[in-house]
Each structure stands twice: as structure tokens, then as C-alpha cells.
Design a protein around this motif. Structure first.
Motif, PDB file in Angstrom:
ATOM      1  N   THR A 130     136.949   2.803   5.359  1.00 35.86           N
ATOM      2  CA  THR A 130     136.991   1.368   5.115  1.00 35.86           C
ATOM      3  C   THR A 130     136.644   1.064   3.658  1.00 35.86           C
ATOM      4  OG1 THR A 130     134.659   0.969   5.608  1.00 35.86           O
ATOM      5  CG2 THR A 130     136.183   1.021   7.477  1.00 35.86           C
ATOM      6  N   SER A 131     136.822  -0.168   3.277  1.00 33.28           N
ATOM      7  CA  SER A 131     136.474  -0.568   1.918  1.00 33.28           C
ATOM      8  C   SER A 131     134.972  -0.456   1.684  1.00 33.28           C
ATOM      9  CB  SER A 131     136.935  -2.001   1.649  1.00 33.28           C
ATOM     10  OG  SER A 131     136.362  -2.890   2.596  1.00 33.28           O
ATOM     11  N   GLY A 132     134.200  -0.486   2.753  1.00 33.64           N
ATOM     12  CA  GLY A 132     132.758  -0.325   2.638  1.00 33.64           C
ATOM     13  C   GLY A 132     132.299   1.116   2.659  1.00 33.64           C
ATOM     14  N   GLY A 133     133.247   2.031   2.848  1.00 35.97           N
ATOM     15  CA  GLY A 133     132.912   3.450   2.806  1.00 35.97           C
ATOM     16  C   GLY A 133     132.662   4.104   4.153  1.00 35.97           C
ATOM     17  N   ALA A 134     132.836   3.378   5.237  1.00 35.13           N
ATOM     18  CA  ALA A 134     132.652   3.976   6.556  1.00 35.13           C
ATOM     19  C   ALA A 134     133.828   4.906   6.846  1.00 35.13           C
ATOM     20  CB  ALA A 134     132.561   2.895   7.622  1.00 35.13           C
ATOM     21  N   MET A 135     133.519   6.128   7.245  1.00 34.23           N
ATOM     22  CA  MET A 135     134.529   7.150   7.460  1.00 34.23           C
ATOM     23  C   MET A 135     134.604   7.561   8.927  1.00 34.23           C
ATOM     24  SD  MET A 135     133.563   9.493   4.167  1.00 34.23           S
ATOM     25  CE  MET A 135     131.823   9.168   4.382  1.00 34.23           C
ATOM     26  N   ALA A 136     135.790   7.969   9.338  1.00 33.04           N
ATOM     27  CA  ALA A 136     135.989   8.494  10.682  1.00 33.04           C
ATOM     28  C   ALA A 136     136.944   9.669  10.596  1.00 33.04           C
ATOM     29  CB  ALA A 136     136.543   7.421  11.613  1.00 33.04           C
ATOM     30  N   TYR A 137     136.705  10.670  11.431  1.00 32.81           N
ATOM     31  CA  TYR A 137     137.514  11.883  11.422  1.00 32.81           C
ATOM     32  C   TYR A 137     137.885  12.289  12.842  1.00 32.81           C
ATOM     33  CZ  TYR A 137     135.631  12.598   6.678  1.00 32.81           C
ATOM     34  OH  TYR A 137     135.272  12.459   5.361  1.00 32.81           O
ATOM     35  N   ILE A 138     139.034  12.917  12.970  1.00 36.24           N
ATOM     36  CA  ILE A 138     139.346  13.570  14.222  1.00 36.24           C
ATOM     37  C   ILE A 138     138.442  14.796  14.340  1.00 36.24           C
ATOM     38  CG2 ILE A 138     141.143  15.041  13.218  1.00 36.24           C
ATOM     39  CD1 ILE A 138     142.779  14.609  15.728  1.00 36.24           C
ATOM     40  N   ASP A 139     138.052  15.141  15.580  1.00 34.06           N
ATOM     41  CA  ASP A 139     137.068  16.211  15.779  1.00 34.06           C
ATOM     42  C   ASP A 139     137.488  17.531  15.140  1.00 34.06           C
ATOM     43  OD1 ASP A 139     135.873  15.285  19.128  1.00 34.06           O
ATOM     44  OD2 ASP A 139     135.393  14.539  17.123  1.00 34.06           O
ATOM     45  N   SER A 140     138.759  17.831  15.184  1.00 29.79           N
ATOM     46  CA  SER A 140     139.227  19.154  14.747  1.00 29.79           C
ATOM     47  C   SER A 140     139.080  19.383  13.248  1.00 29.79           C
ATOM     48  CB  SER A 140     140.677  19.360  15.165  1.00 29.79           C
ATOM     49  OG  SER A 140     141.515  18.385  14.574  1.00 29.79           O
ATOM     50  N   VAL A 141     138.823  18.344  12.467  1.00 25.05           N
ATOM     51  CA  VAL A 141     138.694  18.519  11.020  1.00 25.05           C
ATOM     52  C   VAL A 141     137.282  18.251  10.536  1.00 25.05           C
ATOM     53  CG1 VAL A 141     141.108  17.824  10.748  1.00 25.05           C
ATOM     54  CG2 VAL A 141     139.289  16.155  10.291  1.00 25.05           C
ATOM     55  N   LEU A 142     136.379  17.899  11.426  1.00 23.42           N
ATOM     56  CA  LEU A 142     135.002  17.621  11.035  1.00 23.42           C
ATOM     57  C   LEU A 142     134.391  18.821  10.336  1.00 23.42           C
ATOM     58  CD1 LEU A 142     133.568  15.706  14.130  1.00 23.42           C
ATOM     59  CD2 LEU A 142     133.738  14.848  11.780  1.00 23.42           C
ATOM     60  N   GLY A 143     133.745  18.541   9.209  1.00 20.09           N
ATOM     61  CA  GLY A 143     133.110  19.605   8.438  1.00 20.09           C
ATOM     62  C   GLY A 143     134.055  20.342   7.517  1.00 20.09           C
ATOM     63  N   ARG A 144     135.336  20.097   7.637  1.00 17.69           N
ATOM     64  CA  ARG A 144     136.320  20.780   6.780  1.00 17.69           C
ATOM     65  C   ARG A 144     137.056  19.811   5.853  1.00 17.69           C
ATOM     66  NH1 ARG A 144     140.611  23.117   8.946  1.00 17.69           N
ATOM     67  NH2 ARG A 144     140.737  21.758  10.775  1.00 17.69           N
ATOM     68  N   PHE A 145     137.333  18.626   6.326  1.00 19.48           N
ATOM     69  CA  PHE A 145     138.054  17.623   5.546  1.00 19.48           C
ATOM     70  C   PHE A 145     137.098  16.525   5.102  1.00 19.48           C
ATOM     71  CE2 PHE A 145     142.592  18.104   7.528  1.00 19.48           C
ATOM     72  CZ  PHE A 145     142.522  19.472   7.326  1.00 19.48           C
ATOM     73  N   THR A 146     137.365  15.998   3.912  1.00 15.26           N
ATOM     74  CA  THR A 146     136.571  14.889   3.403  1.00 15.26           C
ATOM     75  C   THR A 146     137.507  13.814   2.869  1.00 15.26           C
ATOM     76  OG1 THR A 146     134.758  16.373   2.772  1.00 15.26           O
ATOM     77  CG2 THR A 146     134.777  14.170   1.802  1.00 15.26           C
ATOM     78  N   ILE A 147     137.337  12.614   3.371  1.00 17.18           N
ATOM     79  CA  ILE A 147     138.135  11.489   2.888  1.00 17.18           C
ATOM     80  C   ILE A 147     137.287  10.680   1.922  1.00 17.18           C
ATOM     81  CG2 ILE A 147     137.498   9.930   4.784  1.00 17.18           C
ATOM     82  CD1 ILE A 147     140.429   8.884   4.677  1.00 17.18           C
ATOM     83  N   SER A 148     137.922  10.187   0.877  1.00 15.10           N
ATOM     84  CA  SER A 148     137.236   9.332  -0.085  1.00 15.10           C
ATOM     85  C   SER A 148     138.224   8.285  -0.591  1.00 15.10           C
ATOM     86  CB  SER A 148     136.651  10.147  -1.240  1.00 15.10           C
ATOM     87  OG  SER A 148     137.665  10.845  -1.928  1.00 15.10           O
TER      88      SER A 148
END
Length: 121
Positions: free
Chosen positions: A52-70
Motif C-alpha cells: 500500500t501507499s502506507g507501506g503495508a505489505m502482503a505476500y503469498i505464502d510460497s514466497v515468504l522470506g524469499r521475495f521482498t516488495i518495495s
């Protein structure tokens, strides 16, 4: 007119890393959220990550710890850093943005053209 221009992607060996970026431009404002979907051959499209514009992030379980969105909110640009890539990450990755057309003042989803990510030895 709104454009989402993606860059990055390509071929990488298992365990490797790739970075994707996507810039939204044109008649768009109040972009929130931005993120990435992917579609693997023979599979349904799935939401990989969003921010989100406020920086809240969400990930699918299979990429947690491996992918980073910014995100650079001022530039309406979203990034996806993908580490420890696996063959099952192979897919076409699509950037998306939910925002307001400055022409119609309506909110819509906008999509990039897609970029291929292939993880293979």
C-alpha cells in the motif's frame, strides 16, 4: 492514458536472484495498492505480493522470506526483489496498480504487459 512499464525478469538458475520493477505513468493518481501477480503455465493467476501507499505489505505464502516488495510512492514505482528462486517460481509476472484516472476520476485496476521469469538449471 495510463501505462505500467515493467523491467527485469529473465533466466536464472535455482537459488539465484532477480529484480523486477514497474513504473506507472500517465493519467493516474492516488495509486494504492501496487503489486505483482504471476501466471505459471497451466495454472491460475495468483497474487504474489502487494504494497500500500502506507507501506503495508502482503505476500503469498510460497514466497515468504524469499521475495521482498518495495515501493517509491512519489514515483508510482513498485519493485520485487526475488531471492532463492525455485523452478516453481517460473511464470509471467504482471505488475498491477489500483488508481484513479485523472480524466474520468474513476478508480480502476491497471496492468503491465508482463515479464517472463524462468528458473531453470
Amino acid at each position: 492514458q495510463v501505462q505500467l512499464v515493467e523491467s527485469g525478469g529473465g533466466l536464472v538458475q535455482p537459488g539465484g536472484s532477480l529484480s523486477l520493477s514497474c513504473a506507472a505513468s500517465g493519467s493516474i493518481d492516488n495509486v494504492n495498492p501496487m503489486g505483482w501477480y504471476r501466471r505459471a503455465p497451466g495454472k491460475e493467476r495468483e497474487l504474489v505480493a502487494s504494497i500500500t501507499s502506507g507501506g503495508a505489505m502482503a505476500y503469498i505464502d510460497s514466497v515468504l522470506g524469499r521475495f521482498t516488495i518495495s515501493r517509491d510512492t512519489a514515483k508510482n514505482t513498485v519493485y520485487l526483489q526475488m531471492n532463492s528462486l525455485k523452478p516453481e517460481d517460473t511464470a509471467v509476472y504482471y505488475c498491477y496498480a489500483h488508481g484513479m484516472s485523472t480524466i474520468s476520476l474513476n478508480f480502476s485496476d491497471y496492468w503491465g504487459q508482463g515479464t517472463q521469469v524462468t528458473v531453470s538449471s
